[in-house]
Design a protein around this motif. Sequence first.
Motif, short mmCIF file in Angstrom:
data_model
loop_
_atom_site.label_atom_id
_atom_site.label_comp_id
_atom_site.label_asym_id
_atom_site.label_seq_id
_atom_site.Cartn_x
_atom_site.Cartn_y
_atom_site.Cartn_z
N ASN A 1 0.85 -1.19 0.00
CA ASN A 1 0.00 0.00 0.00
C ASN A 1 0.89 1.24 0.00
N ILE A 2 1.32 1.65 -1.21
CA ILE A 2 2.30 2.73 -1.32
C ILE A 2 1.69 4.07 -0.88
N SER A 3 0.40 4.27 -1.17
CA SER A 3 -0.17 5.59 -0.84
C SER A 3 -0.25 5.80 0.68
N ALA A 4 -0.28 4.70 1.46
CA ALA A 4 -0.36 4.84 2.93
C ALA A 4 0.96 5.34 3.52
N LEU A 5 2.03 5.43 2.68
CA LEU A 5 3.34 5.80 3.22
C LEU A 5 3.47 7.30 3.45
N SER A 6 2.64 8.08 2.75
CA SER A 6 2.75 9.54 2.85
C SER A 6 2.26 10.02 4.20
N GLY A 7 2.89 11.09 4.69
CA GLY A 7 2.41 11.70 5.93
C GLY A 7 2.84 10.97 7.18
N VAL A 8 3.59 9.84 7.03
CA VAL A 8 4.07 9.09 8.20
C VAL A 8 5.58 9.32 8.29
N GLN A 9 6.10 9.53 9.48
CA GLN A 9 7.56 9.57 9.61
C GLN A 9 8.02 8.24 10.19
N TYR A 10 8.79 7.51 9.38
CA TYR A 10 9.30 6.21 9.85
C TYR A 10 10.59 6.41 10.64
N ASP A 11 10.81 5.55 11.62
CA ASP A 11 12.09 5.58 12.33
C ASP A 11 13.20 5.12 11.39
N VAL A 12 12.92 4.06 10.66
CA VAL A 12 13.96 3.46 9.81
C VAL A 12 13.40 3.11 8.44
N VAL A 13 14.06 3.60 7.40
CA VAL A 13 13.77 3.11 6.04
C VAL A 13 14.91 2.17 5.67
N GLU B 1 5.02 6.24 -10.33
CA GLU B 1 4.78 7.38 -9.46
C GLU B 1 5.92 7.55 -8.43
N GLU B 2 6.32 8.83 -8.22
CA GLU B 2 7.35 9.10 -7.20
C GLU B 2 6.72 9.74 -5.98
N ARG B 3 7.26 9.45 -4.81
CA ARG B 3 6.78 10.16 -3.62
C ARG B 3 7.89 10.25 -2.56
N ASN B 4 7.68 11.19 -1.63
CA ASN B 4 8.65 11.34 -0.54
C ASN B 4 8.19 10.52 0.64
N VAL B 5 9.14 9.90 1.31
CA VAL B 5 8.82 9.19 2.54
C VAL B 5 9.71 9.77 3.64
N MET B 6 9.10 10.27 4.71
CA MET B 6 9.89 10.89 5.78
C MET B 6 10.47 9.80 6.70
N CYS B 7 11.68 10.02 7.17
CA CYS B 7 12.26 9.04 8.11
C CYS B 7 13.37 9.68 8.92
N ARG B 8 13.72 9.02 10.01
CA ARG B 8 14.78 9.53 10.90
C ARG B 8 16.11 8.85 10.61
N SER B 9 16.07 7.71 9.97
CA SER B 9 17.33 7.04 9.62
C SER B 9 17.11 6.16 8.39
N VAL B 10 18.22 5.89 7.68
CA VAL B 10 18.16 5.01 6.50
C VAL B 10 19.22 3.94 6.66
N VAL B 11 18.83 2.69 6.41
CA VAL B 11 19.83 1.62 6.36
C VAL B 11 19.88 1.10 4.93
N ASN B 12 21.06 1.26 4.36
CA ASN B 12 21.31 0.89 2.97
C ASN B 12 21.76 -0.57 2.95
N ALA B 13 20.86 -1.46 2.49
CA ALA B 13 21.21 -2.89 2.43
C ALA B 13 21.07 -3.34 0.98
#
Length: 558
Positions: A4-16, A218-230
């Motif tokens: 559910n990609i549209s549910a990702l907007s407006g949420v700030q994730y701790d970790v992407v 479609e492109e969108r922004n996802v807010m987060c506090r950290s990113v782990v590149n795996a």
Amino acid sequence: MIRNISALSGVQYDVVIVGSGIHGAVLALEAARAGYSVALFEKEDFGHFTSANSLKIIHGGIRYLQHADFKRMRESIVSRRSMMQFAPHLVKPLACLMPTYGHGFKGREMMRLAFGLYDIVAFDRNKGLEKVNQLLPGTSLSADECKWIVPGVKEEGLTGGAVWHDAIASDSERLVLEYVKEAARYGAAVANYTEVLRLQTENGSVSGVVIRDLRTGEERNVMCRSVVNAAGPWLGTLAGDSHALNGQRWAVSANIIVKKQLVKNYAVGLEGHDDFIDSDALIKRGKRLFFFVPWQKKYTMIGTTCDPYHGSADSFSLTTEEIEKILTDINTMYPAAALTMEDVTFFHGGLLPMKSADGENADSVQLDKSSKVIDHGLEGGPRGMLSIKGVKYTTAPDIAGRVIQMLEGFFSPVPGKSGVYRTVSPRNVDFGPTVNRLGSEYAKIRDYLQRGYGTHWREVFSHLVESGSVENDGLLWISEEHPLLFAELHYFLREEMVYNLSDVVFRRSNLGSAECPEIKTLSVIVDIMGEELGWDAEERARQIEQVLQVFSPLQNAM
Ligand SMILES: Cc1cc2nc3c(=O)[nH]c(=O)nc-3n(C[C@H](O)[C@H](O)[C@H](O)COP(=O)(O)OP(=O)(O)OC[C@H]3O[C@@H](n4cnc5c(N)ncnc54)[C@H](O)[C@@H]3O)c2cc1C
């Protein structure tokens, strides 16, 4: 598991988490379980790249004895146990054998001593494991037993065989998926076919990512506090000009699968023909080891080779010539195999990080020995960004633990925010009439589903019940030789995010894990998927072609 990609907007994730190979998948579960809110993005299908190409041995690190590296051994032992506990139906004991020669370093007495030492270091290897999954201590066999297990093994100087017990992921692709699904049950947002295009930062710290849904563009922004590149071999793409990943070199590693049972009951380690200096080893064997692993009753998986790679990760594929060379090497080290290209039914190829070349060993391919977690904030990069340079499927649980500790240094999870196990509401389905109707077939189907799905087998069975096919005397099996039920396909489409035929063939079922499936099987699947996903005739043909293309290096052989 719902995309559910549209549910990702407006949420700030701790970790992407970027990339869902084994490292991203295990981390998604462990971070969600630790209470972080997690989003996991995979640009293709879950586990499609390096993690689908391993030799599937869940190594307890016995080989680090020759490096006297007890730390790495412990990491491997604990990680192996963690995987065996997480998915006991998918990670099983594997008896391994190494023929021994003479009475020195490669002799039976020395190996026996070494394996005894390993058993001491691995004293808790079975803690919490079911009895059937427990690993026995090492032992040794006579030369005659060894010759029976490995017919045609080099006999000159043969003194016997040393035996140890490791584990094998019977389906390493589904194991990745099981971690992703469990992460989703703990509340993680997960999506395949979603690429992370770039990072967003504010005042030098990570603030979000830009993603592209590759199904819609479609492109969108996802807010987060950290990113782990795996991101496996794509690590450098997001890391930008990070010092830690500058100049990283990659090696092609490969296995082949042959439709011949070359060895009996044991995975057998044989020395390669070419000289190889392991620069870190205290005890240098002088040759690379190849494993011959009995696979799905009729086949043997053989690997692993290593050669330098100079191209991009996007353009990587194994060529016919490379497969022919592996075959020649195997025939040279073990002439009794007498393999031809007709025996090769499949192959695995992937890219692994190489150590930087040193003077003495500049020509030999030395893989990075240990996985690393890079904190880019400490290297002049964005704060809140970590990269996992993973070298082994097995140790993903250990690496996930290390990443969680580093995340705890950035910020603590907010209690109650995530990490909540979201149970799938039990289906109100009465199995009774279907079980009665199936009669003796029921036990066969139940056992088969338990082997593939463990304690979740009922979720799949409920799709068999709901489709009503048994009551209507409908067909049960799409394929029996490489088994697949109609109900499983129904389940994949509704619960496991399949969008391409290749997802079903290579990563949800075992249809394509040892050889090319029959066209008639592919056509049945593509027609059912086509109805659900709205594919026209042209798209259905393209989907089949995409699967056949994977096997094309075998068809091109002279
Ligand atoms: C031939 C071979 C044999 C091996 N045998 C063994 C073995 O027996 N035992 C063992 O323990 N290990 C083995 N290994 C090593 C092991 O397979 C790897 O170390 C491990 O699978 C690497 O996992 P990963 O998650 O780091 O990378 P990958 O599995 O490559 O996952 C990275 C993922 O990131 C995704 N990605 C990249 N960029 C983006 C982006 N921008 N947005 C979203 N997604 C992105 C990719 O699509 C990919 O799926 C073997 C490897 C090979 C090649």
